[in-house]
Design a protein around this motif. Structure first.
Motif, PDB file in Angstrom:
ATOM      1  N   ALA A   1     -42.862  43.890   3.547  1.00 55.17           N
ATOM      2  CA  ALA A   1     -41.910  44.903   3.091  1.00 55.17           C
ATOM      3  C   ALA A   1     -40.569  44.269   2.718  1.00 55.17           C
ATOM      4  CB  ALA A   1     -41.728  45.963   4.179  1.00 55.17           C
ATOM      5  N   GLU A   2     -40.154  43.285   3.535  1.00 60.66           N
ATOM      6  CA  GLU A   2     -38.897  42.611   3.231  1.00 60.66           C
ATOM      7  C   GLU A   2     -38.996  41.825   1.923  1.00 60.66           C
ATOM      8  OE1 GLU A   2     -34.977  41.495   3.695  1.00 60.66           O
ATOM      9  OE2 GLU A   2     -36.159  42.984   4.795  1.00 60.66           O
TER      10      GLU A   2
ATOM     11  N   LYS B   1     -41.032  42.527  -0.552  1.00 62.12           N
ATOM     12  CA  LYS B   1     -41.100  43.508  -1.639  1.00 62.12           C
ATOM     13  C   LYS B   1     -39.715  44.036  -1.986  1.00 62.12           C
ATOM     14  CE  LYS B   1     -43.435  47.778  -2.949  1.00 62.12           C
ATOM     15  NZ  LYS B   1     -44.373  48.844  -2.495  1.00 62.12           N
ATOM     16  N   ARG B   2     -38.920  44.321  -0.937  1.00 65.02           N
ATOM     17  CA  ARG B   2     -37.561  44.810  -1.177  1.00 65.02           C
ATOM     18  C   ARG B   2     -36.712  43.745  -1.870  1.00 65.02           C
ATOM     19  NH1 ARG B   2     -32.837  44.205   0.945  1.00 65.02           N
ATOM     20  NH2 ARG B   2     -33.677  42.823   2.562  1.00 65.02           N
ATOM     21  N   ARG B   3     -36.888  42.493  -1.438  1.00 62.67           N
ATOM     22  CA  ARG B   3     -36.114  41.411  -2.059  1.00 62.67           C
ATOM     23  C   ARG B   3     -36.508  41.218  -3.525  1.00 62.67           C
ATOM     24  NH1 ARG B   3     -37.512  36.414  -2.638  1.00 62.67           N
ATOM     25  NH2 ARG B   3     -39.223  36.632  -1.142  1.00 62.67           N
TER      26      ARG B   3
ATOM     27  N   LYS C   1     -37.721  43.487  -5.452  1.00 65.48           N
ATOM     28  CA  LYS C   1     -37.221  44.636  -6.204  1.00 65.48           C
ATOM     29  C   LYS C   1     -35.741  44.469  -6.532  1.00 65.48           C
ATOM     30  CE  LYS C   1     -37.007  49.670  -6.025  1.00 65.48           C
ATOM     31  NZ  LYS C   1     -37.277  50.878  -5.195  1.00 65.48           N
ATOM     32  N   GLU C   2     -34.969  43.966  -5.557  1.00 63.47           N
ATOM     33  CA  GLU C   2     -33.559  43.735  -5.819  1.00 63.47           C
ATOM     34  C   GLU C   2     -33.366  42.665  -6.892  1.00 63.47           C
ATOM     35  OE1 GLU C   2     -31.804  42.731  -2.135  1.00 63.47           O
ATOM     36  OE2 GLU C   2     -31.832  44.795  -1.351  1.00 63.47           O
TER      37      GLU C   2
ATOM     38  N   THR D   1     -34.146  44.153 -10.223  1.00 60.04           N
ATOM     39  CA  THR D   1     -33.062  45.031 -10.651  1.00 60.04           C
ATOM     40  C   THR D   1     -31.877  44.234 -11.178  1.00 60.04           C
ATOM     41  OG1 THR D   1     -33.748  46.629  -8.971  1.00 60.04           O
ATOM     42  CG2 THR D   1     -31.568  46.928  -9.919  1.00 60.04           C
TER      43      THR D   1
ATOM     44  N   GLU E   1     -29.654  54.396  -5.033  1.00 64.30           N
ATOM     45  CA  GLU E   1     -29.607  53.676  -3.766  1.00 64.30           C
ATOM     46  C   GLU E   1     -28.249  53.808  -3.097  1.00 64.30           C
ATOM     47  OE1 GLU E   1     -30.678  49.740  -4.724  1.00 64.30           O
ATOM     48  OE2 GLU E   1     -32.828  50.164  -4.933  1.00 64.30           O
TER      49      GLU E   1
END
Length: 346
Positions: A86-87, A89-91, A93-94, A97, A166
């Motif tokens: 999850a971490e 994936k979040r990284r 995604k950032e 972006t 966000e």
């Protein structure tokens, strides 16, 4: 030879010889045993059997303890791996972006000329330049065509929208309460309220399950309840995606809003009725509730006359997140019980 010697010889012949191989230390087997000896032998056998059973129980308990420790370590490793994924994936995604606004005009050279024409026909070059300058971006990059300029503007707008979403602060419990007047007038607000309320219900559900005793967690009913929560949370991922994209079907959107309004007012029976009408149709739903007076063919005809759709059977994804909404209602009536006992669902 006299009679006495003859008798002595005959007697000696009839006598059995003494056994020579038998050890004098060996006691002769007893033909008869005392009751106390039988009882003592039975007690010794019973004690040996109990010692053997106790040893087997200890070995079994030790094996079970080792298996539980291994299972616990596997679960912890799985959770750690999920958190790591999850971490990551979040990284990612950032990073994606951040890269949206930094990509050059030739990032997608493989697009067809027809796609470029379709993307630029809705916006003139003057409008694109004006919007880019208002966002503080260069009006034109080296060798950039008008369709590429429009695509760059769209990527920047998408990145700005994600950043604004966000940065939006989470809603409080008072702000989550839906107003029936906002369902059709202010859909953006209602979508945010729906997403926040269902996220609150799932988090409260998870906290309630974690606060149980260890014995209840390890029982069959406890494991089934935890699996039901995890399954509902997984099935509702597409629903949260619809909330984020604001593209939920109109019929499902209105019915879900009605369910949430009734659930927030703790009228769970009414919320369950709305769920039934949503899941298996407005005319045919009493068949599933064992009601009389409605024939199956008549109900089917009524269902198709009004153009109603049994959404729970339309596709598997919709059926699963609607079923998860029903499970959330069942949890809500235990977490926030109604003031009227008649509002409890069966």
């Amino acid at each position: 030879m006299d009679f006495a010697s003859i008798m002595a010889a005959e007697i000696s012949k009839k006598r059995k010889p003494e056994p020579t191989s038998k050890s004098p230390a060996e006691p002769a087997p007893k033909k008869y045993m005392k009751r106390s000896e039988i009882e003592a032998q039975r007690r010794r056998e019973y004690e040996e059997e109990q010692k053997r059973l106790e040893k087997e129980r200890r070995e079994k308990a030790e094996r079970k303890r080792q298996e539980e420790e291994e299972e616990r370590s596997r679960r912890e490793a799985t959770k750690a791996k999920q958190r790591q994924l999850a971490e990551e994936k979040r990284r990612r995604k950032e990073e994606e972006t951040q890269q949206l606004g930094k990509e050059g005009p030739l990032a997608k050279e493989g697009l067809d000329s027809s796609d470029e024409a379709n993307s630029s026909e809705a916006m003139t070059e003057a409008e694109a330049i004006e919007k880019l300058r208002s966002m503080g971006e260069p009006a034109c990059l080296f060798a950039e065509t008008h369709p590429q300029k429009v695509r760059r503007l769209k990527r920047l707008l998408a990145a700005l929208e994600i950043k604004n979403r966000e940065a939006t602060p989470p809603l409080s419990e008072e702000e989550m309460v839906l107003s029936p007047g906002d369902i059709l007038d202010d859909k953006d607000k209602v979508y945010r309220q729906l997403a926040a309320w269902f996220a609150l219900v799932l988090s409260e559900w998870e906290i309630t399950l974690e606060s149980r005793s260890s014995a209840l967690k390890d029982s069959f009913q406890g494991k089934a309840a935890a699996n039901s929560m995890i399954q509902a949370k997984t099935y509702m991922v597409p629903l949260f995606r619809h909330f984020k994209q604001r593209d939920l079907h109109e019929d499902i959107y209105t019915k879900v809003c009605e369910i949430v309004v009734e659930a927030q007012a703790r009228r769970y029976v009414r919320a369950n009725d709305v769920y039934l009408r949503l899941s298996i149709g407005n005319a045919a739903w009493p068949i599933g509730v064992t009601m009389v007076g409605i024939h199956e063919r008549s109900a089917r005809e009524k269902l198709h006359e009004k153009g109603l759709a049994a959404h729970i059977m339309s596709d598997e994804v919709t059926r699963k997140f609607l079923q998860s909404i029903k499970r959330c209602l069942s949890f809500c009536q235990t977490r926030w019980p109604p003031e009227d006992p008649l509002q409890l669902m069966g």
